[in-house]
Design a protein around this motif. Sequence first.
Motif, PDB file in Angstrom:
ATOM      1  N   SER A  17       0.814  -1.216   0.000  1.00  0.00           N
ATOM      2  CA  SER A  17       0.000   0.000   0.000  1.00  0.00           C
ATOM      3  C   SER A  17       0.850   1.270   0.000  1.00  0.00           C
ATOM      4  O   SER A  17       0.376   2.328  -0.422  1.00  0.00           O
ATOM      5  N   ALA A  21       0.167   4.267  -2.581  1.00  0.00           N
ATOM      6  CA  ALA A  21      -0.158   5.621  -2.147  1.00  0.00           C
ATOM      7  C   ALA A  21       0.711   6.627  -2.883  1.00  0.00           C
ATOM      8  O   ALA A  21       0.231   7.686  -3.319  1.00  0.00           O
ATOM      9  N   VAL A  50       1.748   6.972   5.719  1.00  0.00           N
ATOM     10  CA  VAL A  50       1.125   5.670   5.482  1.00  0.00           C
ATOM     11  C   VAL A  50       1.908   4.559   6.168  1.00  0.00           C
ATOM     12  O   VAL A  50       1.340   3.651   6.776  1.00  0.00           O
ATOM     13  N   VAL A  64      -6.566   1.753   6.029  1.00  0.00           N
ATOM     14  CA  VAL A  64      -5.971   3.067   6.243  1.00  0.00           C
ATOM     15  C   VAL A  64      -6.622   4.037   5.266  1.00  0.00           C
ATOM     16  O   VAL A  64      -6.677   3.776   4.061  1.00  0.00           O
ATOM     17  N   VAL A  66      -6.884   7.656   3.279  1.00  0.00           N
ATOM     18  CA  VAL A  66      -5.999   8.703   2.768  1.00  0.00           C
ATOM     19  C   VAL A  66      -6.843   9.782   2.090  1.00  0.00           C
ATOM     20  O   VAL A  66      -7.781   9.477   1.345  1.00  0.00           O
ATOM     21  N   VAL A  81      -3.782  11.013   6.646  1.00  0.00           N
ATOM     22  CA  VAL A  81      -3.769   9.554   6.743  1.00  0.00           C
ATOM     23  C   VAL A  81      -4.433   9.163   8.056  1.00  0.00           C
ATOM     24  O   VAL A  81      -4.006   9.591   9.126  1.00  0.00           O
ATOM     25  N   ASP A  83      -6.057   6.169  10.718  1.00  0.00           N
ATOM     26  CA  ASP A  83      -6.030   4.767  11.130  1.00  0.00           C
ATOM     27  C   ASP A  83      -6.898   4.600  12.369  1.00  0.00           C
ATOM     28  O   ASP A  83      -7.324   5.575  12.982  1.00  0.00           O
TER      29      ASP A  83
END
Length: 217
Positions: A17, A21, A50, A64, A66, A81, A83
């Motif tokens: 990822s 990104a 990230v 996650v 973004v 970002v 989480d």
Amino acid sequence: MATQNEVIFRLARSSRSVPRARALAHAVLSSWGVSQGTLEAAELVLSELVTNALRVRVPSDRQVGVRIARSLEDGLLRLEVSDAGSGRPEVRVPEDDETGGRGLLLVEALAHRWGVEERTGGIGKTVWAELKAPDIVAEPVGREVAAVLVRPGQWVRVWGEWRAVRTVDTGPYAAGGLAVVLGLDDGSALRVNAAEPLTVWNGGSSSAREGGEDEPG
């Protein structure tokens, strides 16, 4: 079509990822006309944010989030970002023999400012960074086409987010005529009239579309 000033997507908890990104940021920021130096700085900052989010200990099915946004009036790029983890990241100075721990030092050095916020209406946090980008231009990221013209590998903006199109099928529409069924990266499907306009984006680099279930949703 209205100017697109933000792009929102989700990433699976996978090491793949991080380059995805970066690839997405590259495509978006290139379309916004930012300078090469700003683009490279934004890619680095997003990579670090990230990477930190992926290290947070949460269930593996928690993605996650973004968000890449621009302010034309202020000449700023904002990278967010999110989480599902608790706590707040802090800048630390690693020892000389440590190979990691420098991510937020890099973010602090490259960003105009950065910070942490609690997620609105949800658990976890959002780490954000803003970069000065006086050269951004007011051009849309996507373009509108009839649903029947959408192809696998493109991105389509639905439910307020960009989603990768995996498959495209056709069939009868309930109200008559032809329907297009788009299989999306999160496993859901979008069924629309073939003539309905959709906002699509080619996604720039093909590296942003490699793989399968790990694509942003």
